[in-house]
Motif scaffolding. Structure first.
Motif, PDB file in Angstrom:
ATOM      1  N   LYS B  49      -5.819   1.727  10.349  1.00  0.00           N
ATOM      2  CA  LYS B  49      -5.840   2.914   9.496  1.00  0.00           C
ATOM      3  C   LYS B  49      -5.706   2.540   8.016  1.00  0.00           C
ATOM      4  N   SER B  50      -4.702   1.718   7.718  1.00  0.00           N
ATOM      5  CA  SER B  50      -4.499   1.357   6.310  1.00  0.00           C
ATOM      6  C   SER B  50      -5.661   0.541   5.775  1.00  0.00           C
ATOM      7  N   VAL B  51      -6.188  -0.340   6.597  1.00  0.00           N
ATOM      8  CA  VAL B  51      -7.328  -1.145   6.148  1.00  0.00           C
ATOM      9  C   VAL B  51      -8.522  -0.233   5.868  1.00  0.00           C
ATOM     10  N   LEU B  99       1.317   5.685  -0.834  1.00  0.00           N
ATOM     11  CA  LEU B  99       1.602   4.591   0.100  1.00  0.00           C
ATOM     12  C   LEU B  99       2.796   4.943   0.980  1.00  0.00           C
ATOM     13  N   GLN B 100       2.958   4.140   2.014  1.00  0.00           N
ATOM     14  CA  GLN B 100       3.937   4.459   3.042  1.00  0.00           C
ATOM     15  C   GLN B 100       5.397   4.375   2.571  1.00  0.00           C
ATOM     16  N   ASP B 101       5.733   3.279   1.874  1.00  0.00           N
ATOM     17  CA  ASP B 101       7.162   3.042   1.639  1.00  0.00           C
ATOM     18  C   ASP B 101       7.539   3.245   0.171  1.00  0.00           C
ATOM     19  N   ALA B 181      -3.217   9.974   2.030  1.00  0.00           N
ATOM     20  CA  ALA B 181      -1.770   9.864   2.233  1.00  0.00           C
ATOM     21  C   ALA B 181      -1.554   8.962   3.442  1.00  0.00           C
ATOM     22  N   ASP B 182      -1.122   7.727   3.193  1.00  0.00           N
ATOM     23  CA  ASP B 182      -0.998   6.746   4.269  1.00  0.00           C
ATOM     24  C   ASP B 182       0.432   6.754   4.811  1.00  0.00           C
ATOM     25  N   GLU B 183       0.649   7.451   5.901  1.00  0.00           N
ATOM     26  CA  GLU B 183       1.971   7.599   6.504  1.00  0.00           C
ATOM     27  C   GLU B 183       3.027   7.923   5.445  1.00  0.00           C
ATOM     28  N   PRO B 184       2.821   9.008   4.687  1.00  0.00           N
ATOM     29  CA  PRO B 184       3.696   9.250   3.538  1.00  0.00           C
ATOM     30  C   PRO B 184       5.129   9.578   3.922  1.00  0.00           C
TER      31      PRO B 184
HETATM   32 MG   LIG Z   1      -0.649   1.344   8.008  1.00  0.00          MG
END
Ligand SMILES: [Mg+2]
Ligand SMILES: Nc1ncnc2c1ncn2[C@@H]1O[C@H](COP(=O)(O)OP(=O)(O)O)[C@@H](O)[C@H]1O
Ligand code: SF4
Lengths: 306, 327
Positions: B49-51, B99-101, B181-184
């Motif tokens: 997914k992120s890629v 981003l996620q984190d 929104a990547d796993e926000p």
């Molecule tokens: Mg990811």
């Protein structure tokens, strides 16, 4: 911030006391200092008299107390060879060292920061391999050997540069290279590895997501973060700088405090050696304090910590 | 595609060129986003997914990864053929990303005001007052309390939830067409998660921004998204309107994913998880990639990748068994 600096300052003081203690007791381990000061054919009466005037007959802890009290007043004993206060000898030589060290450090940073950044940006490419090879050589080459090699090539064979002593600008070139090579190599490798880490970080990714130019990403977002671990390893490089200065000044007959350290050992000028070591420690503590303040300036997590 | 399509990703292939060989992490992914729509991209961790998201922005890890094929049409223009310079102008202004984190996505040595200003200044070069006003405005939009005081703070002086709001403010500050929104909320506390999702919904409803919402949690998809694409081992295996997919999942993988969503958030105990592990990209099955874990797998599944079957309006699934039922 104030508490951070105060804490660092106190740590420096503790370190100095430790150095003084070690220097003092190591000195006593090697026998009675009076024996070093007297000529070999001295009479026993003279010996006893000297021991008494120097206070070397009392119990060790008492002697240590006197030593510390004197040290706090800036009295670290008299140099045997120079027949004047060791601290004065130190300060008469310090300016000569200060003429090469800051320039060397500046040169090291001017070369190491861009080279480290470029090697990180072009990891595995030509510039990285070349500067990596130079870095390994620079770290692995002993100062004395490099100094002698440079003298052999540029003074003896080519006759371009003077081989020793102070003088005009051309006198500074070889000592600066000799002393600086290790620093350039060390800084460069440190900056490269911390740049690589930072380049891989999420905040750099976010900076690029914002559409910032690579110049801003690298020089603003990366560099400041990459300097944090470099600054925290500064102490290690300082140690290298001190030993480097001793060797470099000895090879080039440069009348600075490094050369003075060497002379104190060779001539068994025990009080002078003691003084030089303690004063070197004072210098290092001061420089490290400056670096700690810089460190706090760069990293708000330290600056703003309670 | 309707005229409303903002982002149209076609047959995207992104490979990692590693020492141990070429790894096809994104292997023919297609989806599209319409104006004002929220599309979920859901799948287990590591499915690509992120890629996929970074491929759209052309910010893949260098030099390991490269998009080797496909089209990323943003308002009809293919991002994959843009120059680096053009791409920089598009990032942040037309397409933005959260981003996620939040703990790692803000730069620790600059104030949050500065990090927001950097982005907004591109809209109003040389107009410091306007930029400052917009910075405060953006922070207010993401409901950060007392923005005037916050701008001088550093990330470490804020909670994770507040930082993620700042990242959100950066993302929407230039009113992008598309927000990824990547796993926000994955890194946020559970209580903060819901607030943040609500915030994203509001931001989206007050604009015509389209959102590509990446998550591994089908529960969040059901809450947030209009349509969903389910990803497995680098490919989309099912996509369709959320209600349809949720009520009537056709692909066995989608069914398993949905079964692993707790009925109620408070429900205690372990969730049912999907048996087995996803395949390694370096050693993908020859046929259907889900076959090693699929209760329905047969010989054909193991040898030939299933084609895509339409199972409803705009609802497709790549599975032989689905095909058998449809035809
Ligand atoms: Mg990811
Ligand atoms: N920097 C990298 N180097 C090598 N492989 C990577 C890298 N980043 C991602 N991958 C590969 O891509 C796969 C998908 O990663 P990712 O897109 O981050 O998954 P997710 O769906 O959890 O976001 C991973 O399983 C891994 O095999
Ligand atoms: S194609 Fe076969 S193995 Fe793949 S999901 Fe469908 S039934 Fe399972």
């Amino acid at each position: 911030m104030r508490r951070y600096i105060l804490r660092r300052f106190l740590q420096g003081l503790v370190l100095l006391v430790l150095v003084a203690t070690i220097v003092f007791f190591l000195g006593r381990l090697t026998g009675n200092p009076a024996d070093l000061m007297l000529p070999e054919d001295a009479l026993e009466e003279d010996r006893v008299a000297l021991i008494e005037t120097l206070g070397l007959d009392g119990p060790l802890h008492k002697q240590f107390g006197i030593f510390l009290a004197n040290a706090l007043r800036g009295d670290l004993g008299d140099s045997i060879r120079h027949r004047e206060p060791a601290v004065d000898v130190f300060f008469s030589r310090l300016p000569n060292t200060l003429k090469i060290v800051p320039g060397t450090m500046a040169l090291a940073l001017i070369l190491a920061i861009p080279l480290g950044i470029l090697s990180a940006l072009y990891r595995g490419r030509m510039i990285d391999r070349v500067s990596g090879a130079i870095g390994v050589l620079g770290i692995a080459t002993p100062n004395f050997w490099l100094g002698i090699l440079l003298i052999y090539v540029f003074s003896v064979q080519l006759g371009w540069l003077p081989s020793a002593r102070m003088g005009g600008p051309q006198h500074y070139i070889l000592p600066t290279i000799t002393l600086g090579t290790f620093l350039v190599a060390g800084f460069m490798r440190l900056i490269r590895s911390s740049m690589l880490e930072v380049l891989d970080s999420e905040f750099v990714k976010l900076a690029r997501i914002k559409g910032l130019s690579e110049t801003i990403v690298v020089w603003k977002h990366c560099l400041r973060n990459a300097l944090i671990p470099v600054l925290s390893l500064w102490g290690v490089l300082m140690g290298g700088l001190v030993t480097g200065a001793i060797v470099t000044e000895t090879v080039f007959a440069w009348p600075g405090i490094g050369r003075l350290t060497y002379e104190a050992v060779i001539f068994r000028d025990y009080p002078l050696l003691q003084a030089v070591i303690i004063m070197d420690a004072v210098l290092i503590v001061i420089i490290n304090l400056v670096v700690d303040i810089l460190y706090a300036y760069v990293d708000p997590r330290i600056r703003l910590a309670e | 595609m309707t005229g409303d399509t903002v982002l149209d990703v076609r047959d995207l292939h992104t490979h990692f060129f590693l020492r141990r060989g070429v790894v096809k992490v994104v292997d023919g992914v297609s989806f599209s986003l319409r104006r004002g729509e929220v599309l979920g991209l859901v799948g287990e961790s590591g499915c690509g997914k992120s890629v996929t998201a970074l491929s759209l922005l052309r910010l893949l890890p260098q030099p390991a990864a490269r998009t080797v094929q496909g089209k990323v049409l943003l308002d009809g223009e293919d991002l994959l053929t843009k120059s680096d310079r053009e791409m920089r102008q598009i990032r942040g202004s037309k397409i933005a990303m959260i981003l996620q984190d939040p703990q790692t996505s803000l730069n620790p040595v600059f104030t949050i005001g500065d990090q927001l200003r950097e982005s907004i200044a591109k809209l109003h070069p040389g107009q410091d007052d306007t930029v400052m006003r917009r910075v405060i405005e953006a922070l207010r939009k993401v409901k950060l309390a007392a923005p005037e005081q916050r701008i001088d703070q550093y990330p470490h002086q804020m909670s994770g939830g507040m930082k993620q709001r700042v990242v959100g403010a950066i993302a929407i500050s230039r009113e992008p067409r598309v927000l990824i929104a990547d796993e926000p909320t994955t890194a946020l506390d559970v209580t903060i998660q819901l607030q943040y999702l609500k915030l994203l919904q509001e931001l989206q409803q007050n604009s015509d921004m389209a959102i590509l919402f990446i998550t591994h949690d089908f529960g969040i998809v059901a809450k947030m998204c209009d349509r969903v694409s389910v990803m497995y081992a680098g490919r989309i295996v099912e996509s369709g309107p959320v209600r349809q997919v949720f009520d009537n999942p056709r692909h066995p993988y989608t069914q398993a994913l949905i079964a692993s969503v707790p009925k109620m958030r408070r429900q205690a105990g372990r969730l049912p998880t999907i048996e087995g592990q996803p395949p390694a990209f370096s050693d993908l099955p020859r046929g259907c990639r889900f076959a090693p874990r699929c209760p329905l797998a047969d010989d054909r599944c193991r040898t030939t990748y299933p084609r895509s079957y339409a199972v409803g309006s705009e609802h497709t699934a790549d599975c032989w068994k689905v095909g058998a039922a449809v035809l």
